[in-house]
Design an enzyme around this catalytic site. Structure first.
Site, mmCIF file in Angstrom:
data_model
loop_
_atom_site.group_PDB
_atom_site.id
_atom_site.type_symbol
_atom_site.label_atom_id
_atom_site.label_comp_id
_atom_site.label_asym_id
_atom_site.label_seq_id
_atom_site.Cartn_x
_atom_site.Cartn_y
_atom_site.Cartn_z
ATOM 1 N N SER A 197 -11.617 -16.502 79.727
ATOM 2 C CA SER A 197 -11.776 -17.130 78.575
ATOM 3 C C SER A 197 -12.903 -18.142 78.398
ATOM 4 C CB SER A 197 -10.456 -18.299 78.320
ATOM 5 O OG SER A 197 -9.467 -17.235 78.029
ATOM 6 N N LYS B 103 -13.310 -27.730 73.693
ATOM 7 C CA LYS B 103 -11.673 -27.003 73.550
ATOM 8 C C LYS B 103 -10.849 -27.725 73.162
ATOM 9 C CE LYS B 103 -9.501 -22.947 75.253
ATOM 10 N NZ LYS B 103 -9.579 -21.871 76.656
ATOM 11 N N SER C 33 -10.291 -16.993 75.359
ATOM 12 C CA SER C 33 -9.705 -17.977 74.478
ATOM 13 C C SER C 33 -10.447 -19.070 73.936
ATOM 14 C CB SER C 33 -8.414 -18.554 74.817
ATOM 15 O OG SER C 33 -8.715 -19.316 76.314
#
Lengths: 95, 486
Positions: free
Chosen positions: B178, B79, B154
């Protein structure tokens, strides 16, 4: 709870955000809706309850006070938008 | 079967046996990225050179008989919230466009030391604030199961890349769901470890008392193997817990016979998609069949979790994001007259709508006259939510529940209604507030073929049990074997 445009502008100043008039308007509407939703917390009795600031640790941990290598000035300044020598450059501070 | 369809551990086995090289596996991922990522858009940045160099070094270690770890040579993605030395890191925000970190996050260093080639940086909601990847300043990521839908957020880029077999596994972060929600939306496994289990050093901060990095993979065993690499006490993170790391694979196949699994009744509230509920209920029956006892439990303050989270997280975010001021790195408004205008214009131009909303909300909740009514009160309610879990875990070994009340929704569907977006996280937020571990394991599909995830929640530092419970279900089903149609 309805947030006034004046309150939005005050908070934007505290947060150092130069919102556009459209954003101020949208913020007032959307933040008011969120504040309405969080209003339910006011109905709980939390008189004797201790606040939780961190999830699992009761005390913060300390490590040995020993020196270790840090980033070089060149590394620290590598991403600077503007610099003078080994300093970050900014516009005039005293207006 | 293609090389990229293997799980991390299946690939590791072939690497160990010399049947395939890390360079071959890394090239297969890079080809896959080239083939599908124009559709999925999981990657913000591919580091072909860096990944291949790491793969070559891994192959050399394998040839010399000195692999750095069990996963040496298995390529993964990150990420774009993890700092990577020499490789641009943006947090999905314009305000950090072009920012090249001078150092690695601790977990990135751990991955490098374990020999895993890093394929690049994956898309996310800006500063991890969002549930759909649509608040990324760059572009939304698409769900590999239906490209008109969100992969969740996310860590949506991480989940989509794993599901689309562009990477063998990935790192995500979980502040209010997330890791788990995008895992549930993409038929992958996502584990949010106990707060403090995995170092946050060098992970761009959103809400520091809630953020926790964790593995995102295609199988439960892979999640255990990846957690094994990540779970280490880090003196550079003062909230990193000085606890021993167990062998996460040791009890993985232990099954659930004799375990008491709590079913929190508040997690099956009205408004839940009936097909999602059916899949989750089916998984609960499966656990009974496998010898677990289901126990009805109550977490009575669940209804307050959303409000609590949306005061605490934005308050912490408004403080954390104060550092983006145009002075030391990232975007700067070059036309500003004076320092105050530099701050205000830089932040106005650099932050997107969701980041601004949370900064405003947090600033308001912390401001003079409102602190006690909002922030402090939320911290007290947080205590009540934690105590709910403590009481439940006196009765049961773990909790089983849905991840999301809805299946993956359409891109664009909720983007203009922040409150309805926030509501999708209603079953994942309490776990972060309590600091306990939670994972998502695939448990079925809706009639339209959209993935559904089952949530397993446990006591602090009980990740091994969560993995074992998830594995017991996975072993009975082939959901995880189904490949997204891309």
């Amino acid at each position: 709870m309805a947030l006034t445009l004046e309150q939005v502008r005050h908070v934007a100043t505290l947060a150092r955000l130069a919102l556009t008039p459209e954003e101020e308007q949208r913020m007032a509407t959307q933040l008011s809706a969120v504040l309405d939703a969080v209003e339910q917390l006011q109905s709980l009795d939390v008189g004797d309850v201790e606040p939780t600031s961190h999830a699992t640790l009761a005390d913060s941990l300390l490590r040995e006070d020993a020196t270790r290598p840090s980033l070089s000035p060149e590394q620290v300044l590598a991403n600077a938008p503007a610099k003078v020598g080994t300093s970050f450059a900014v516009p005039k501070i005293i207006e | 079967m293609q090389l990229t369809d293997l799980s991390m551990l299946e690939l590791a086995e072939k690497l160990a046996a010399g049947q395939v090289s890390s360079v071959e596996a890394t090239r297969a991922c890079l080809e896959r990225i080239q083939g599908v990522d124009s559709t999925i858009r999981a990657f913000l940045r591919v580091d072909e050179k860096g990944a291949l160099a790491a793969a070559e070094a891994s192959d050399a270690r394998r040839r010399a008989g000195t692999p750095a770890s069990a996963l040496d040579g298995v390529p993964v993605g990150l990420k774009d919230l993890f700092l990577t030395e020499g490789l641009e890191t943006t947090a999905g925000s314009r305000i950090l466009e072009g920012f090249v970190p001078p150092m690695d996050a601790t977990v990135v260093r751990l991955l490098r030391e374990a020999g895993l080639p890093l394929l690049g940086k994956l898309n996310l909601d800006e500063f991890a604030m969002g549930s759909s990847n649509e608040s990324s300043a760059y572009f939304p990521t698409h769900n590999p199961w239906d490209v008109t839908r969100t992969p969740g957020g996310s860590s949506g880029g991480s989940a989509a890349a794993v599901a689309a077999r562009e990477v063998y596994g990935a790192l995500g972060t979980d502040t209010g769901g997330s890791i788990r929600q995008p895992a549930a939306f993409t038929n992958t496994v996502g584990l949010k470890p106990t707060y403090g289990r995995v170092s946050r050093y060098g992970v761009i901060a959103y809400a520091s008392s809630l953020d926790q990095p964790g593995p995102m993979t295609r199988t439960v065993a892979d999640a255990a193997a990846l957690l094994q690499v990540l779970a280490k006490h880090d003196p550079l993170d003062s909230t990193s817990a000085p606890v021993k790391t167990p062998d996460y694979s040791a009890e993985l196949e232990g099954g659930v016979r004799g375990l008491k699994l709590g079913v929190p009744r508040e997690y099956f509230a009205e408004g839940m998609d009936p097909e999602v509920e059916a899949a989750v209920r089916g998984a609960l029956r499966e656990y009974e069949r496998l010898g677990a006892t289901l126990v009805d439990v109550s977490l009575p303050h669940t209804q307050y979790a959303l409000a609590t989270y949306y005061l605490i997280a934005p308050a912490e975010a408004s403080s954390n994001l104060a550092r983006y001021d145009g002075v030391r790195y990232g975007l700067r408004a070059k036309d500003a007259k004076g320092l105050k205008e530099l701050y205000a214009l830089t932040r106005e131009r650099g932050f997107g709508a969701e980041a601004k909303r949370r900064i405003m909300l947090g600033t308001y909740a912390l401001s003079a006259g409102y602190y006690d009514a909002y922030y402090l009160r939320a911290q007290k309610v947080r205590t009540l939510i934690r105590e709910d879990f403590t009481r439940a875990f006196q009765q049961v070994d773990a909790l089983v529940a849905p991840i999301s009340p809805v299946a993956p929704f359409k891109l664009g569907e909720k983007v203009n209604d922040p409150l309805s977006m926030y509501l999708t996280d209603v079953y994942t937020l309490p776990c972060n507030l309590a600091g306990v571990p939670g994972l998502s394991v695939p448990c079925g599909f809706t009639n339209a073929g959209l993935p559904v995830g089952l949530q397993v929640l446990g006591r602090a530092f009980d990740e091994a049990l969560l993995l074992r419970i998830a594995r017991a279900f996975e072993r009975e089903h082939d959901f995880f074997r189904r490949l997204a149609p891309v």
